[in-house]
Design a protein around this motif. Structure first.
Motif, PDB file in Angstrom:
ATOM      1  N   CYS A  24      86.172  41.223  21.197  1.00 27.81           N
ATOM      2  CA  CYS A  24      84.887  40.514  21.250  1.00 27.81           C
ATOM      3  C   CYS A  24      84.618  39.811  19.929  1.00 27.81           C
ATOM      4  N   LYS A  25      84.801  40.527  18.833  1.00 27.38           N
ATOM      5  CA  LYS A  25      84.558  39.945  17.512  1.00 27.38           C
ATOM      6  C   LYS A  25      85.528  38.796  17.223  1.00 27.38           C
ATOM      7  N   GLU A  26      86.800  38.986  17.569  1.00 28.37           N
ATOM      8  CA  GLU A  26      87.798  37.955  17.277  1.00 28.37           C
ATOM      9  C   GLU A  26      87.549  36.689  18.088  1.00 28.37           C
ATOM     10  N   TRP A  27      87.320  36.859  19.388  1.00 30.73           N
ATOM     11  CA  TRP A  27      87.155  35.674  20.231  1.00 30.73           C
ATOM     12  C   TRP A  27      85.883  34.906  19.882  1.00 30.73           C
ATOM     13  N   ASN A  28      84.796  35.649  19.667  1.00 27.17           N
ATOM     14  CA  ASN A  28      83.496  35.017  19.429  1.00 27.17           C
ATOM     15  C   ASN A  28      83.205  34.756  17.951  1.00 27.17           C
ATOM     16  N   GLN A  29      84.162  35.103  17.086  1.00 28.96           N
ATOM     17  CA  GLN A  29      84.029  34.896  15.639  1.00 28.96           C
ATOM     18  C   GLN A  29      82.727  35.517  15.115  1.00 28.96           C
ATOM     19  N   ILE A  30      82.518  36.777  15.475  1.00 30.42           N
ATOM     20  CA  ILE A  30      81.326  37.517  15.068  1.00 30.42           C
ATOM     21  C   ILE A  30      81.603  38.175  13.717  1.00 30.42           C
ATOM     22  N   PRO A  31      80.659  38.081  12.769  1.00 26.98           N
ATOM     23  CA  PRO A  31      80.878  38.715  11.459  1.00 26.98           C
ATOM     24  C   PRO A  31      80.910  40.238  11.553  1.00 26.98           C
ATOM     25  N   TRP A 140      71.158  36.774  18.750  1.00 25.63           N
ATOM     26  CA  TRP A 140      72.537  36.756  19.250  1.00 25.63           C
ATOM     27  C   TRP A 140      72.759  37.921  20.192  1.00 25.63           C
ATOM     28  N   LYS A 141      73.636  37.725  21.157  1.00 21.72           N
ATOM     29  CA  LYS A 141      74.042  38.801  22.071  1.00 21.72           C
ATOM     30  C   LYS A 141      75.281  38.356  22.849  1.00 21.72           C
ATOM     31  N   CYS A 142      75.790  39.268  23.655  1.00 20.43           N
ATOM     32  CA  CYS A 142      76.956  38.998  24.504  1.00 20.43           C
ATOM     33  C   CYS A 142      76.698  37.797  25.415  1.00 20.43           C
ATOM     34  N   THR A 143      77.704  36.950  25.544  1.00 31.08           N
ATOM     35  CA  THR A 143      77.632  35.797  26.450  1.00 31.08           C
ATOM     36  C   THR A 143      78.474  36.022  27.707  1.00 31.08           C
ATOM     37  N   MET A 144      79.056  37.233  27.822  1.00 34.49           N
ATOM     38  CA  MET A 144      80.068  37.527  28.836  1.00 34.49           C
ATOM     39  C   MET A 144      81.186  36.474  28.762  1.00 34.49           C
ATOM     40  N   CYS A 145      81.468  36.052  27.525  1.00 31.68           N
ATOM     41  CA  CYS A 145      82.489  35.034  27.246  1.00 31.68           C
ATOM     42  C   CYS A 145      82.341  33.828  28.182  1.00 31.68           C
ATOM     43  N   TYR A 146      81.163  33.233  28.132  1.00 35.59           N
ATOM     44  CA  TYR A 146      80.843  32.073  28.977  1.00 35.59           C
ATOM     45  C   TYR A 146      81.910  30.986  28.849  1.00 35.59           C
ATOM     46  N   ASP A 147      82.379  30.750  27.621  1.00 37.10           N
ATOM     47  CA  ASP A 147      83.399  29.715  27.413  1.00 37.10           C
ATOM     48  C   ASP A 147      84.707  30.071  28.112  1.00 37.10           C
ATOM     49  N   ARG A 148      85.083  31.341  28.099  1.00 32.15           N
ATOM     50  CA  ARG A 148      86.309  31.769  28.787  1.00 32.15           C
ATOM     51  C   ARG A 148      86.143  31.655  30.298  1.00 32.15           C
ATOM     52  N   GLN A 149      84.960  32.032  30.808  1.00 32.19           N
ATOM     53  CA  GLN A 149      84.717  31.920  32.250  1.00 32.19           C
ATOM     54  C   GLN A 149      84.815  30.467  32.718  1.00 32.19           C
TER      55      GLN A 149
END
Length: 205
Positions: A24-31, A140-149
């Protein structure tokens, strides 16, 4: 609108590896969260927040092996938690700028470039999911990886899970799969097995 998607998290097979947190952190570039050791368990993230969109809780228990035993055995319970993307999403209802919106997958996402940092969404969330990032001010919060979907891919956390504890797919299919899993666990002697959020008509949906 596209078919409603969601997560089924089977805590009975979670091994606490935190691959979901890392992915999650890697894909979304979360600090990072500051790498603070809480000294309460092996859980160093503590809870969901602006920089922790997926959190694996470590719960240590001591319980007797047989009824009447004084001595117990220690066990770890692991549970990966995330935003529920509620049907009746209070965070979305209170947002004055429209920064929070419902996607075509029926998930709830924050548009960071529209968020004004008012913070109304934070106390509105019954799960303590959404939060403002220190030094940034926006929610900020989870997007359920909207971009990946959008690209036909499953969320990073589900993709990285080695035990299939986090399953992603159409909500109706997941509900059926979860009911079968609960039935199987109860048949194996785990009478306490249950499905959280079983009824779509209850609470926040």
């Amino acid at each position: 609108m596209a078919e409603r998607m969601g997560f089924f998290t089977d805590t009975s097979v979670c091994i606490g590896c935190k691959a979901c947190e890392v992915a999650c952190k890697e894909w979304n570039q979360i600090p990072d969260d500051g790498f603070v050791f809480e000294a309460t368990s092996y859980d160093n993230t503590g809870m969901l927040g602006a920089s922790t969109w997926r959190h694996v809780a470590f719960i240590e228990q001591s319980r007797p092996v047989h009824a009447g035993d004084e001595d117990g055995v220690d066990r770890w319970l692991m549970s990966s938690d995330v935003c529920k993307h509620c049907t009746h999403a209070a965070c979305l209802d209170v947002c004055p700028t429209g920064a929070l919106f419902r996607t075509e997958f029926d998930t709830v996402v924050v548009q960071a470039d529209i968020c004004n940092g008012c913070g109304y969404c934070i106390p509105a969330c019954p799960y303590g999911v959404i939060d403002r990032r220190e030094g940034d001010g926006r929610a900020w919060k989870c997007t359920m990886c909207y971009d990946r979907q959008l690209g036909g891919l499953e969320p990073a956390c589900a993709k990285a899970c080695p035990t299939d504890s986090i399953q992603f797919g159409p909500l109706d299919e997941l509900r059926e799969r979860a009911e079968e899993r609960v039935t199987r666990l109860r048949a194996d002697g785990h009478e306490e097995a249950r499905l959280y959020g079983e009824s779509p008509g209850d609470g926040v949906g």
